[in-house]
Motif scaffolding. Sequence first.
Motif, PDB file in Angstrom:
ATOM      1  N   ASP A  43     -10.571 -16.574 -30.510  1.00 38.00           N
ATOM      2  CA  ASP A  43     -11.257 -15.298 -31.256  1.00 38.00           C
ATOM      3  C   ASP A  43     -10.284 -14.347 -31.806  1.00 38.00           C
ATOM      4  OD1 ASP A  43     -13.510 -15.994 -30.204  1.00 38.00           O
ATOM      5  OD2 ASP A  43     -13.279 -14.729 -28.324  1.00 38.00           O
ATOM      6  N   LYS A  44      -9.153 -14.795 -32.110  1.00 41.56           N
ATOM      7  CA  LYS A  44      -7.929 -13.831 -32.670  1.00 41.56           C
ATOM      8  C   LYS A  44      -7.818 -14.472 -34.198  1.00 41.56           C
ATOM      9  CE  LYS A  44      -3.359 -12.627 -32.292  1.00 41.56           C
ATOM     10  NZ  LYS A  44      -2.157 -13.018 -31.571  1.00 41.56           N
ATOM     11  N   THR A  46      -5.539 -13.656 -37.718  1.00 39.25           N
ATOM     12  CA  THR A  46      -4.354 -13.143 -38.107  1.00 39.25           C
ATOM     13  C   THR A  46      -4.131 -13.220 -39.515  1.00 39.25           C
ATOM     14  OG1 THR A  46      -3.210 -13.318 -35.965  1.00 39.25           O
ATOM     15  CG2 THR A  46      -1.828 -12.833 -37.705  1.00 39.25           C
ATOM     16  N   THR A  53       0.939  -7.365 -42.090  1.00 41.68           N
ATOM     17  CA  THR A  53       0.000  -8.302 -41.055  1.00 41.68           C
ATOM     18  C   THR A  53      -1.046  -7.566 -40.579  1.00 41.68           C
ATOM     19  OG1 THR A  53       2.141  -9.468 -40.545  1.00 41.68           O
ATOM     20  CG2 THR A  53       0.316  -9.696 -39.073  1.00 41.68           C
ATOM     21  N   MET A  54      -2.432  -8.107 -40.435  1.00 40.02           N
ATOM     22  CA  MET A  54      -3.352  -7.563 -39.836  1.00 40.02           C
ATOM     23  C   MET A  54      -4.086  -8.504 -38.669  1.00 40.02           C
ATOM     24  SD  MET A  54      -6.729  -5.989 -41.476  1.00 40.02           S
ATOM     25  CE  MET A  54      -8.185  -6.914 -40.995  1.00 40.02           C
ATOM     26  N   GLU A  55      -4.389  -7.989 -37.413  1.00 34.96           N
ATOM     27  CA  GLU A  55      -4.844  -8.785 -36.547  1.00 34.96           C
ATOM     28  C   GLU A  55      -6.146  -8.240 -36.018  1.00 34.96           C
ATOM     29  OE1 GLU A  55      -2.031  -9.668 -33.437  1.00 34.96           O
ATOM     30  OE2 GLU A  55      -0.868 -10.406 -34.641  1.00 34.96           O
ATOM     31  N   THR A  56      -6.962  -9.402 -35.893  1.00 31.51           N
ATOM     32  CA  THR A  56      -8.446  -8.680 -35.411  1.00 31.51           C
ATOM     33  C   THR A  56      -9.069  -9.693 -34.690  1.00 31.51           C
ATOM     34  OG1 THR A  56     -10.417  -7.627 -36.032  1.00 31.51           O
ATOM     35  CG2 THR A  56      -9.797  -9.355 -37.329  1.00 31.51           C
ATOM     36  N   ALA A  57     -10.125  -9.139 -33.760  1.00 32.59           N
ATOM     37  CA  ALA A  57     -11.009 -10.300 -32.822  1.00 32.59           C
ATOM     38  C   ALA A  57     -12.361 -10.539 -33.473  1.00 32.59           C
ATOM     39  CB  ALA A  57     -11.070  -9.593 -31.453  1.00 32.59           C
ATOM     40  N   ARG A  58     -12.682 -11.655 -33.404  1.00 30.56           N
ATOM     41  CA  ARG A  58     -14.210 -12.001 -33.941  1.00 30.56           C
ATOM     42  C   ARG A  58     -15.173 -11.272 -33.259  1.00 30.56           C
ATOM     43  NH1 ARG A  58     -15.788 -18.307 -34.342  1.00 30.56           N
ATOM     44  NH2 ARG A  58     -14.872 -18.262 -32.684  1.00 30.56           N
TER      45      ARG A  58
END
Length: 58
Positions: A43-44, A46, A53-58
């Motif tokens: 679900d992660k 990147t 850098t950008m990280e998010t969850a679905r």
Amino acid sequence: MLNNIAGATPKQEKPEFEVMKQLIDRLDRMADRDPMSVTVDGDKVTVKKGDNTMETAR
């Protein structure tokens, strides 16, 4: 038509198109320097581009 008969050089009708083409070419070359990568791990998500850098969850 008179330009062809008189031998004069024709006037460039839309010089802004040439400027836009040059700017688009320059942006394309700049984008190639820092390629983007996307990694999906469950679900992660990147996204990396250059030093950012950008990280998010679905």
